[in-house]
Design an enzyme around this catalytic site. Sequence first.
Site, PDB file in Angstrom:
ATOM      1  CB  SER A 165     -13.845  -8.352  13.569  1.00 36.13           C
ATOM      2  OG  SER A 165     -14.077  -9.437  14.450  1.00 36.13           O
ATOM      3  CB  SER A 178     -12.252  -9.612  17.021  1.00 38.73           C
ATOM      4  OG  SER A 178     -11.564  -9.483  15.805  1.00 38.73           O
ATOM      5  CE  LYS A 198     -17.559 -10.541  15.259  1.00 37.60           C
ATOM      6  NZ  LYS A 198     -16.163 -10.740  15.699  1.00 37.60           N
TER       7      LYS A 198
END
Lengths: 94, 493
Positions: free
Chosen positions: B156, B180, B81
């Site tokens: 997210s 997330s 990420k």
Amino acid sequence: MTLTDKEVLHVARLAQLELSEEDLPRMQGEINEILNHVERLQKVSSLGVVPTLHVHGEINAFRDDIIRDSIPLEKIEMNAPDFRACCFRVPRII
Amino acid sequence: MSELTRLSVDEMRTGLLTGAFTALDLTDAHLKRIDATNEQFNSFLTICADKAREQARVADERIRKEGSQSPALCGIPIAIKDMLLTDGVETTAASKILKGFIPPYDATPVAKLKERDSIILGKTNQDEFAMGSSNENSAFGPVRNPWDPSRVPGGSSGGSVVAVALGQAPLSLGTDTGGSIRQPASLTGVFGMKPTYGRVSRYGVIAFASSLDQVGPFARSTVDLAYALDAICGYDSNDSTSMKREVPAFREELRKWEGKSLEGIRVGVPKEYFIDGNEPDVQAATQESLKTLEKLGAKLVDISLPHTEHALEVYYIIAPAEASSNLSRYDGVRYGYRSPNAKTLSELYSKTRAEGFGREVKRRIMIGTYVLSAGYYDAYYRKAQEVRTLIIDDFKAAFNNHCDVIAAPVSPTTAFKIGEKAQSPLAMYLADVFTIPASLAGLPGMSVPTTLDRNGLPIGLQLLGAPFTESTLLRVSQALEHAGNFDTRRNCS
């Protein structure tokens, strides 16, 4: 609690965020919607409850004070918007 | 070589050790898969093709020399990420304000993967600064859900889940602040775990809300998830909040429990998580999973977590407060975007931040600044931290007296349409109503894919545990996985 447009602009100044006239009403509406929601918290009785400082109750953390190399200057310079003579340049303030 | 993108970590490891294929073959197959799918799904922001191939050559050499003594993830590709710093590779947190930023060092979880010669395929898309539940807040465009590209993948960590669900990578790392990891895992049918707060170092992880942020992995099976946890967990002196606790050998622990019943495990079922707002299919799927757990030998126990209904309010004070402080560093002086329109220093700050941050980020900075401002601290921040204590105490009472794990829905809904909730921040925030409480308490939590809803969209079951009981969650997850038939590889080739 409802924030007036003046108060929203004050918070924007505190947060160093330029807020345009056209963005103000939407920002104000959304902030007030969220603040009205979190207002429900005031109904919860928490008299005498100790606020959370750390989720596992840790107080402090220590490590040995070991001297280490800093990040090389060229890697800092590479990311800087304006860098001269080992300084970050910004608009003149005096 | 497209079959290589469907393999489990164990299958990849066996292939690498027997010479059936090389790490370079694996890397090329995944890069090819990314190349073929990224335009449509937008899951990667940066693809490290050359670096990945170079790492693969090094991994192949290590495997040749060390054989089965090489680390388990040596030569295994992984996606990261964009919240985690990667030395020499652009890292933006999906924000315009960090466009072009090249970190001078690796985040600790990334460094740990590199020590093992895992292959870093690239950086994945996300909501800007991890603020969002749909991945629509990325400055670089939304990510699409492989099960239905008109829908969001959750957020997210949207890019990281899609990478695993699509076979672009067998493993990926995400971050979880209020859900997330668990929510996008549920919406895309992969396994995802947020470890206990302090289990994984946050050093080099771009800070959103420091008392909540935690790094965790995504995978297509429980075993694969355990391999990733084995690599990234552990104390780090560079993060003062990382905990000096013994880390179990997660993969080995799972071997011990394979094929065994769940006898002795008490599963708490919190009534506050079974609300009218849940979609009927989510409600039914959760009940079905509870029945499965019972059939597997676990004992179901009704529990109550009475302060659950206030968790969202607590979160939307604490997270923005911490964010407003953490994000004050983005000022256009030392790195990242600088407004070309500023004439004074004050304008440099305010124009840079106005032009560099997206709408959601700005709103959270504003709320955080307000609740911390003079005269309001006690009413908002202090009050929120008091109620946070009550939420933590609810969980303590449950785990001390009634149960070993808690089972509940991950999110009230399955994947929603892109744009569906974009107009109301509050409606979007409700997507995290069941994941936020455990985040506030720093507990480990995971999403286990269980079934599909009537539209063919994945539903996950949330498992929560007491601090540092990730092994128990993995044990229950493995049993559920083997008892069901959810196909996590459906979209992998």
